[in-house]
Design an enzyme around this catalytic site. Structure first.
Site: not given
Ligand code: ACM
Ligand code: ZN
Length: 530
Positions: A187, A264, A328
């Site tokens: 991440d 990420h 995201e």
């Molecule tokens: C997530 O909780 N961003 C998959």
């Protein structure tokens, strides 16, 4: 008279120390038929467990049975042990088991080796809290899970957890009949997967020099944060991960690794800044949230990088499903990046969401060559799904529903029922700092993974459910366990039981016994629930 009183006292005493087990464990077996004769078998040290010859998994199952039930493993034999493990259960569900206890002893049958393992776990939980003599009433006990995919996710990027804890975590999953461990390995805040061809990732991208203190809600500029001075570091070597894969496999748990792309990715960008649209510089993120900086989709080096990483990922993890993340990932950098815009023009793409799908399709083709299938978060629907993609629905049920209607496989993990990083009690003052939200035990239990407006055919695409542990605010294994338990018990019944068999009040009674087992096993858990 005196003799009678003594005998009465003795019976009362033996009722206390020799309570008969009732097989009412979590997840509840489908059938518990206690023999009306009142006869029982007494489990005693020195009893033996046997298994079919030539089957290594069954041998391992026998070792588990020996460990949990206090038995001695016999050489492979033909049903002559006190406890016999067999593979002859007729069922379409490979995880189905049946346990019969009668004058011949105990027979645990599975439709496959995993079924036998679940039968052993049921018996283990039935007796674990007994002190003194263990009496097993003659009975037929059987179970069969509703869903084939029964998952739990752990984020080891935001905080790193050592292999010893990952194994303990896997043990906890096994106790609850979970069969998928979704391992979130990378991440913005840390890269934990060793890539031999790209050693900078493990060496440098795994190091977060400092972390924001407390919450940073709404803070998008890392320069405005207040940081601690505690580095967070650590990565898993390929050797360690292979060891964990084998450990999980013995417990019938498949590890689905996730390398989140194209967002990420700041930790990776910190060592390979040329893969970002602006060229950086980037630093491993010390705050939480969603970063605008993502991989550049127009740079051919990006796919080269991803294929190197995923090639090694496939070498380490045999799972059919490989998680590419996809959540995201803001498209703001792509909008103003000449390379990304040129790529869109070249491919005739209408918008940046389709550019993300272009990457997904490339990854799908790459994984398919290795016999694997891509799974991604529900944002992967936005630019159109790649042909064989499975979807993990987290922003509610809608993404999963849309995917099932398109005949794509789905894992349901909506925040409202499945985000175990949320607080579990209303009163936040009595819980460690968390990300927010409110997900009490009862709400986990009430989850129905199959939306009622799907047709029967569409419903077949719902593989199962999964709970998630994102660890921004979980700094220690103890805290992870506290957030996981006992909500995992509720999730386990969501995953195993048919809707009509669920009953929250009765579940709480079973949970009381499971909690005793948690204590016995040294697991931390939240002792209050709502
Ligand atoms: C997530 O909780 N961003 C998959
Ligand atoms: Zn770009």
């Amino acid at each position: 008279m005196k003799k009678q009183i003594i005998s009465l006292l003795f019976s009362a005493f033996s009722l206390i120390v020799c309570a008969e087990v009732n097989y009412q464990v979590v997840p509840l077996p489908q059938q518990i038929s206690i023999d009306k004769s009142g006869q029982y078998m007494t489990l005693s040290k020195g009893m033996t467990v046997g298994y079919p010859s030539g089957n290594q998994q069954m041998k391992r199952n026998a070792e588990f049975a020996a460990e949990y039930l206090g038995l001695i493993v016999k050489e492979p034999n033909n049903k002559t042990a006190d406890v016999n493990l067999l593979l002859d259960l007729k069922s379409d569900n490979p995880d189905a088991y049946s346990i019969s206890i009668n004058k011949k002893g105990i027979t645990i049958q599975g439709a496959s080796e995993s079924g036998v393992f679940y039968g052993i776990q049921t018996l283990r939980k039935s007796i674990m809290n007994e002190t003194g003599e263990v009496r097993l009433p003659y009975a037929l006990v059987s179970g069969s899970p509703r869903f084939g995919y029964r998952g739990t996710e752990l984020d080891c990027a935001r905080h790193f957890f050592p292999v010893s804890f990952i194994k303990k975590f896997i043990d906890i999953l096994a106790l609850h009949g979970i069969n998928r461990f979704h391992w979130h390995l990378t991440d913005d805040q840390g890269w934990r997967f060793e890539v031999k061809a790209l050693p900078e990732l493990a060496k440098k991208a795994s190091v977060r020099p400092c972390t924001v203190v407390g919450k940073n809600v709404g803070l998008s500029d890392p320069n405005n944060a207040i940081y601690d001075d505690t580095p967070e570091t650590g990565y898993y070597t390929q050797e360690e991960m292979r060891e964990v894969v084998a450990y999980a496999a013995e417990r019938y748990i498949t590890i689905i690794p996730e390398i989140d792309l194209p967002g990420h990715m700041i930790a990776a960008l910190s060592v390979y800044p040329h893969l970002g649209c602006t060229g950086g510089p980037y630093k491993v993120w010390g705050i939480w949230g969603v970063a605008d900086d993502v991989l550049c989709a127009g740079n051919p080096k990006t796919l080269e990088f991803l294929k190197t990483v995923y090639g090694e990922l496939c070498d380490v993890f045999p799972s059919k499903l490989i998680h590419i993340g996809g959540d995201e990932s803001p498209r703001v950098r792509w909008k103003s990046c000449p390379k990304c815009q040129a790529k869109m023009k070249e491919l005739g793409l209408k918008n940046e969401a389709e550019l993300q799908t272009y990457i997904n399709k490339e990854m799908e083709a790459f994984l398919a060559l290795r016999g694997r299938q891509l799974i991604g978060w529900d944002e992967t629907l936005e630019g159109g799904l790649s042909e064989n993609a499975a979807v993990m629905s987290w922003r509610g049920y809608e993404g999963g529903k849309a995917a099932a209607k398109l005949h794509h496989h789905v894992v349901m993990t909506p925040t409202n029922n499945c985000y175990f990083d949320y607080y579990q009690l209303k009163n936040r003052d009595v819980q460690p700092l968390g990300i927010g939200g409110y997900l009490p035990l009862s709400k986990v239990y009430s989850m129905e993974p199959v939306p009622e407006d799907l047709t029967k055919e569409e419903a077949q695409y719902i593989l199962g459910a999964q709970c998630n542990l994102w660890t921004e605010y979980m700094l220690s294994p103890d805290h992870v366990e506290y957030m996981l338990l006992p909500r995992l018990a509720a999730m386990s019944e969501v995953q195993w039981l048919q809707p009509e068999a669920k009953n929250y009040e009765q579940f709480l009674a079973r949970l009381a016994s499971l909690e005793q087992s948690y204590r016995r096993l040294g697991y931390k858990f939240c002792t209050a629930y709502e």
